[in-house]
Scaffold this motif. Structure first.
Motif, PDB file in Angstrom:
ATOM      1  N   GLU A  92       0.842  -1.198   0.000  1.00  0.00           N
ATOM      2  CA  GLU A  92       0.000   0.000   0.000  1.00  0.00           C
ATOM      3  C   GLU A  92       0.878   1.249   0.000  1.00  0.00           C
ATOM      4  OE1 GLU A  92      -3.307   0.643  -0.140  1.00  0.00           O
ATOM      5  OE2 GLU A  92      -3.611  -1.475  -0.620  1.00  0.00           O
ATOM      6  N   ALA A  93       1.988   1.183   0.733  1.00  0.00           N
ATOM      7  CA  ALA A  93       2.918   2.318   0.775  1.00  0.00           C
ATOM      8  C   ALA A  93       3.493   2.602  -0.608  1.00  0.00           C
ATOM      9  CB  ALA A  93       4.039   2.036   1.770  1.00  0.00           C
ATOM     10  N   ILE A  94       3.802   1.528  -1.334  1.00  0.00           N
ATOM     11  CA  ILE A  94       4.387   1.691  -2.674  1.00  0.00           C
ATOM     12  C   ILE A  94       3.440   2.436  -3.608  1.00  0.00           C
ATOM     13  CG2 ILE A  94       5.081   0.397  -4.738  1.00  0.00           C
ATOM     14  CD1 ILE A  94       6.386  -1.638  -2.944  1.00  0.00           C
ATOM     15  N   LYS A  95       2.128   2.330  -3.352  1.00  0.00           N
ATOM     16  CA  LYS A  95       1.157   3.022  -4.208  1.00  0.00           C
ATOM     17  C   LYS A  95       1.254   4.539  -4.071  1.00  0.00           C
ATOM     18  CE  LYS A  95      -2.423  -0.588  -4.090  1.00  0.00           C
ATOM     19  NZ  LYS A  95      -3.823  -0.862  -3.667  1.00  0.00           N
ATOM     20  N   GLY A  96       1.680   5.035  -2.896  1.00  0.00           N
ATOM     21  CA  GLY A  96       1.654   6.474  -2.663  1.00  0.00           C
ATOM     22  C   GLY A  96       2.985   7.130  -2.417  1.00  0.00           C
ATOM     23  N   VAL A  97       4.059   6.338  -2.340  1.00  0.00           N
ATOM     24  CA  VAL A  97       5.404   6.903  -2.211  1.00  0.00           C
ATOM     25  C   VAL A  97       6.312   6.146  -3.166  1.00  0.00           C
ATOM     26  CG1 VAL A  97       5.068   7.538   0.217  1.00  0.00           C
ATOM     27  CG2 VAL A  97       6.112   5.342  -0.341  1.00  0.00           C
ATOM     28  N   SER A  98       7.472   6.688  -3.404  1.00  0.00           N
ATOM     29  CA  SER A  98       8.420   6.012  -4.277  1.00  0.00           C
ATOM     30  C   SER A  98       8.892   4.713  -3.618  1.00  0.00           C
ATOM     31  CB  SER A  98       9.622   6.919  -4.549  1.00  0.00           C
ATOM     32  OG  SER A  98      10.265   7.279  -3.342  1.00  0.00           O
ATOM     33  N   THR A 100      11.804   3.663  -3.296  1.00  0.00           N
ATOM     34  CA  THR A 100      12.961   3.956  -2.452  1.00  0.00           C
ATOM     35  C   THR A 100      12.532   4.340  -1.043  1.00  0.00           C
ATOM     36  OG1 THR A 100      14.281   4.706  -4.336  1.00  0.00           O
ATOM     37  CG2 THR A 100      14.958   5.466  -2.161  1.00  0.00           C
ATOM     38  N   LEU A 101      11.565   5.254  -0.946  1.00  0.00           N
ATOM     39  CA  LEU A 101      11.102   5.699   0.367  1.00  0.00           C
ATOM     40  C   LEU A 101      10.384   4.564   1.093  1.00  0.00           C
ATOM     41  CD1 LEU A 101      10.741   7.847   2.485  1.00  0.00           C
ATOM     42  CD2 LEU A 101       8.731   8.693   1.254  1.00  0.00           C
ATOM     43  N   ALA A 102       9.599   3.765   0.370  1.00  0.00           N
ATOM     44  CA  ALA A 102       8.899   2.638   0.990  1.00  0.00           C
ATOM     45  C   ALA A 102       9.899   1.662   1.605  1.00  0.00           C
ATOM     46  CB  ALA A 102       8.033   1.923  -0.047  1.00  0.00           C
ATOM     47  N   ALA A 103      10.984   1.401   0.886  1.00  0.00           N
ATOM     48  CA  ALA A 103      12.015   0.487   1.396  1.00  0.00           C
ATOM     49  C   ALA A 103      12.699   1.062   2.634  1.00  0.00           C
ATOM     50  CB  ALA A 103      13.045   0.203   0.311  1.00  0.00           C
ATOM     51  N   MET A 104      12.995   2.363   2.600  1.00  0.00           N
ATOM     52  CA  MET A 104      13.642   2.990   3.758  1.00  0.00           C
ATOM     53  C   MET A 104      12.737   2.950   4.981  1.00  0.00           C
ATOM     54  SD  MET A 104      16.064   6.183   2.614  1.00  0.00           S
ATOM     55  CE  MET A 104      14.980   7.043   1.501  1.00  0.00           C
ATOM     56  N   LEU A 105      11.439   3.175   4.772  1.00  0.00           N
ATOM     57  CA  LEU A 105      10.496   3.118   5.891  1.00  0.00           C
ATOM     58  C   LEU A 105      10.397   1.699   6.447  1.00  0.00           C
ATOM     59  CD1 LEU A 105       7.648   5.377   4.434  1.00  0.00           C
ATOM     60  CD2 LEU A 105       9.166   5.939   6.343  1.00  0.00           C
ATOM     61  N   LEU A 106      10.334   0.700   5.559  1.00  0.00           N
ATOM     62  CA  LEU A 106      10.241  -0.685   6.005  1.00  0.00           C
ATOM     63  C   LEU A 106      11.447  -1.096   6.838  1.00  0.00           C
ATOM     64  CD1 LEU A 106       9.072  -3.550   6.074  1.00  0.00           C
ATOM     65  CD2 LEU A 106      10.149  -3.955   3.846  1.00  0.00           C
ATOM     66  N   TYR A 107      12.633  -0.721   6.365  1.00  0.00           N
ATOM     67  CA  TYR A 107      13.853  -1.182   7.044  1.00  0.00           C
ATOM     68  C   TYR A 107      14.212  -0.352   8.271  1.00  0.00           C
ATOM     69  CZ  TYR A 107      14.579  -4.558   3.377  1.00  0.00           C
ATOM     70  OH  TYR A 107      14.421  -5.626   2.534  1.00  0.00           O
ATOM     71  N   THR A 108      13.244   0.419   8.748  1.00  0.00           N
ATOM     72  CA  THR A 108      13.401   1.005  10.083  1.00  0.00           C
ATOM     73  C   THR A 108      12.970   0.008  11.156  1.00  0.00           C
ATOM     74  OG1 THR A 108      11.161   1.976  10.111  1.00  0.00           O
ATOM     75  CG2 THR A 108      12.957   3.357   9.241  1.00  0.00           C
ATOM     76  N   TYR A 109      12.511  -1.184  10.742  1.00  0.00           N
ATOM     77  CA  TYR A 109      11.980  -2.116  11.738  1.00  0.00           C
ATOM     78  C   TYR A 109      13.013  -2.587  12.769  1.00  0.00           C
ATOM     79  CZ  TYR A 109      13.722  -6.433   9.474  1.00  0.00           C
ATOM     80  OH  TYR A 109      14.501  -7.427   8.965  1.00  0.00           O
ATOM     81  N   ALA A 155       0.256   6.887   2.723  1.00  0.00           N
ATOM     82  CA  ALA A 155       1.263   5.950   2.232  1.00  0.00           C
ATOM     83  C   ALA A 155       2.489   5.941   3.143  1.00  0.00           C
ATOM     84  CB  ALA A 155       1.670   6.319   0.804  1.00  0.00           C
ATOM     85  N   VAL A 156       2.872   7.121   3.647  1.00  0.00           N
ATOM     86  CA  VAL A 156       4.007   7.199   4.590  1.00  0.00           C
ATOM     87  C   VAL A 156       3.646   6.453   5.872  1.00  0.00           C
ATOM     88  CG1 VAL A 156       5.444   8.734   5.978  1.00  0.00           C
ATOM     89  CG2 VAL A 156       4.802   9.395   3.645  1.00  0.00           C
ATOM     90  N   ALA A 157       2.417   6.665   6.352  1.00  0.00           N
ATOM     91  CA  ALA A 157       1.957   5.968   7.551  1.00  0.00           C
ATOM     92  C   ALA A 157       1.925   4.460   7.328  1.00  0.00           C
ATOM     93  CB  ALA A 157       0.575   6.467   7.955  1.00  0.00           C
ATOM     94  N   ALA A 158       1.522   4.050   6.127  1.00  0.00           N
ATOM     95  CA  ALA A 158       1.487   2.623   5.803  1.00  0.00           C
ATOM     96  C   ALA A 158       2.894   2.040   5.796  1.00  0.00           C
ATOM     97  CB  ALA A 158       0.822   2.408   4.445  1.00  0.00           C
ATOM     98  N   GLY A 159       3.863   2.794   5.268  1.00  0.00           N
ATOM     99  CA  GLY A 159       5.250   2.333   5.254  1.00  0.00           C
ATOM    100  C   GLY A 159       5.789   2.137   6.656  1.00  0.00           C
ATOM    101  N   LEU A 160       5.535   3.112   7.537  1.00  0.00           N
ATOM    102  CA  LEU A 160       5.950   2.970   8.931  1.00  0.00           C
ATOM    103  C   LEU A 160       5.189   1.836   9.615  1.00  0.00           C
ATOM    104  CD1 LEU A 160       6.284   6.681  10.125  1.00  0.00           C
ATOM    105  CD2 LEU A 160       8.128   4.996   9.901  1.00  0.00           C
ATOM    106  N   GLY A 161       3.906   1.708   9.270  1.00  0.00           N
ATOM    107  CA  GLY A 161       3.097   0.629   9.838  1.00  0.00           C
ATOM    108  C   GLY A 161       3.634  -0.736   9.467  1.00  0.00           C
ATOM    109  N   SER A 162       4.131  -0.877   8.235  1.00  0.00           N
ATOM    110  CA  SER A 162       4.694  -2.162   7.806  1.00  0.00           C
ATOM    111  C   SER A 162       5.927  -2.508   8.634  1.00  0.00           C
ATOM    112  CB  SER A 162       5.049  -2.121   6.312  1.00  0.00           C
ATOM    113  OG  SER A 162       6.156  -1.264   6.061  1.00  0.00           O
ATOM    114  N   ALA A 163       6.742  -1.505   8.944  1.00  0.00           N
ATOM    115  CA  ALA A 163       7.936  -1.731   9.761  1.00  0.00           C
ATOM    116  C   ALA A 163       7.558  -2.124  11.184  1.00  0.00           C
ATOM    117  CB  ALA A 163       8.800  -0.469   9.776  1.00  0.00           C
ATOM    118  N   ILE A 164       6.579  -1.435  11.750  1.00  0.00           N
ATOM    119  CA  ILE A 164       6.153  -1.725  13.123  1.00  0.00           C
ATOM    120  C   ILE A 164       5.496  -3.111  13.203  1.00  0.00           C
ATOM    121  CG2 ILE A 164       4.551  -1.024  14.955  1.00  0.00           C
ATOM    122  CD1 ILE A 164       5.064   1.890  14.057  1.00  0.00           C
TER     123      ILE A 164
END
Length: 294
Positions: A92-98, A100-109, A155-164
């Motif tokens: 879902e994050a990939i739909k609204g952010v690049s 690259t940013l989706a990957a960076m958000l995910l790997y904050t886990y 989308a940013v929230a979804a990216g952080l949510g995926s990491a959490i």
């Protein structure tokens, strides 16, 4: 040697898992280019992985299928609210952010794993661990830095949510599945994850027979290489290493993905990306060598 050194076995297992997960973007890119949608790929991936493990265990190790009702319930929670939620939020994050940013958000886990471990368990983060984590995150930014685009805050929230969600999955697996065979845990986690994803995305499974040979190969590859093998390896490593160490070691995944992308897609790596990969590797090696053996 490895038999008497569970820590070394855990490090090797998480390295194999990182390699497998690193191919996720590769197979995903091929699958999407072939015409498969996100919902189809996720649903087919987990459904096929579940079927393959069920067949293998029922044929060769039927006793391993047995699990207590409590552990089945826990596996259901991990599969539905862990893997299914994490995977869905990431795409879902990939739909609204690049990407690259989706990957960076995910790997904050790994950061979230360390934070949760520090405040909610007795596994406090040391200064050395904090330093290694900070260095690895800096390396991650250098490695993945590129086109940053944000089309929606959701989308940013979804990216952080995926990491959490993935951080919680790692912590709970490490805490409550110590006595379960990794392949058995994988069986139920993937099965319930597949059911949840199928209910959410509602793909037409009848269209599986219409997949092209290339599409079928991509789905099979992502089910085995990027799902069954790495998920089992992670669960096995969590029985030998601390959750936050496993989380940090899996930061080799984006390094693997970057280099495999360079090899398979002839994508060039800049000097800053190479520096980022080197910093991540150095942080992981330092963190690993500074640990005492069990």
């Amino acid at each position: 040697m490895m038999k008497n050194n569970p820590r070394l076995r855990g490090i090797i297992e998480i390295s194999i898992a990182s390699l497998g997960f690193g191919f996720l973007g590769i197979f995903g890119k091929w699958a999407f280019a072939s015409g498969l949608s996100v919902g189809e790929l996720l649903s087919y991936r987990f459904a096929l992985a579940a079927v393959l493990i069920w067949i293998f265990l029922l044929l060769f190790k039927p006793d391993w299928v047995r699990l207590s009702a409590k552990q089945i319930g826990l596996s259901a929670l991990l599969g539905i609210f862990g893997y299914a939620v994490f995977s869905t939020l990431y795409f879902e994050a990939i739909k609204g952010v690049s990407v690259t940013l989706a990957a960076m958000l995910l790997y904050t886990y790994p950061f979230w794993v360390n934070i949760f471990s520090h405040f909610f368990t007795h596994d406090k983060i040391s200064k050395k661990e904090a330093l290694c984590l900070a260095a690895a995150l800096i390396g991650l930014v250098l490695l993945l830095w590129g086109h940053i685009e944000v089309q929606s805050v959701w989308a940013v929230a979804a990216g952080l949510g995926s990491a959490i969600a993935y951080a919680i999955y790692v912590l709970l697996s490490g805490r409550y599945q110590q006595s379960v065979r990794p392949i058995t845990s994988t069986l139920y986690v993937i099965t319930f994850g597949a059911l949840a994803l199928a209910a959410f995305h509602q793909p037409n499974f009848a269209e599986l027979k219409e997949l092209s040979p290339y599409q079928a190969t991509y789905v099979l590859g992502i089910a085995i290489v990027c799902t069954i093998i790495p998920l089992t390896m992670v669960l096995s490593a969590l029985q030998k290493l601390r959750s936050k160490e496993v989380a940090l070691l899996t930061m080799m995944e984006p390094v693997t993905a970057a280099f495999m992308g360079a090899i398979l897609f002839h994508e060039s790596l800049s000097a800053s990306q190479l520096l980022g990969a080197l910093i991540i590797a150095a942080a992981l090696v330092f963190n690993t060598l500074s640990k005492k053996k069990y």
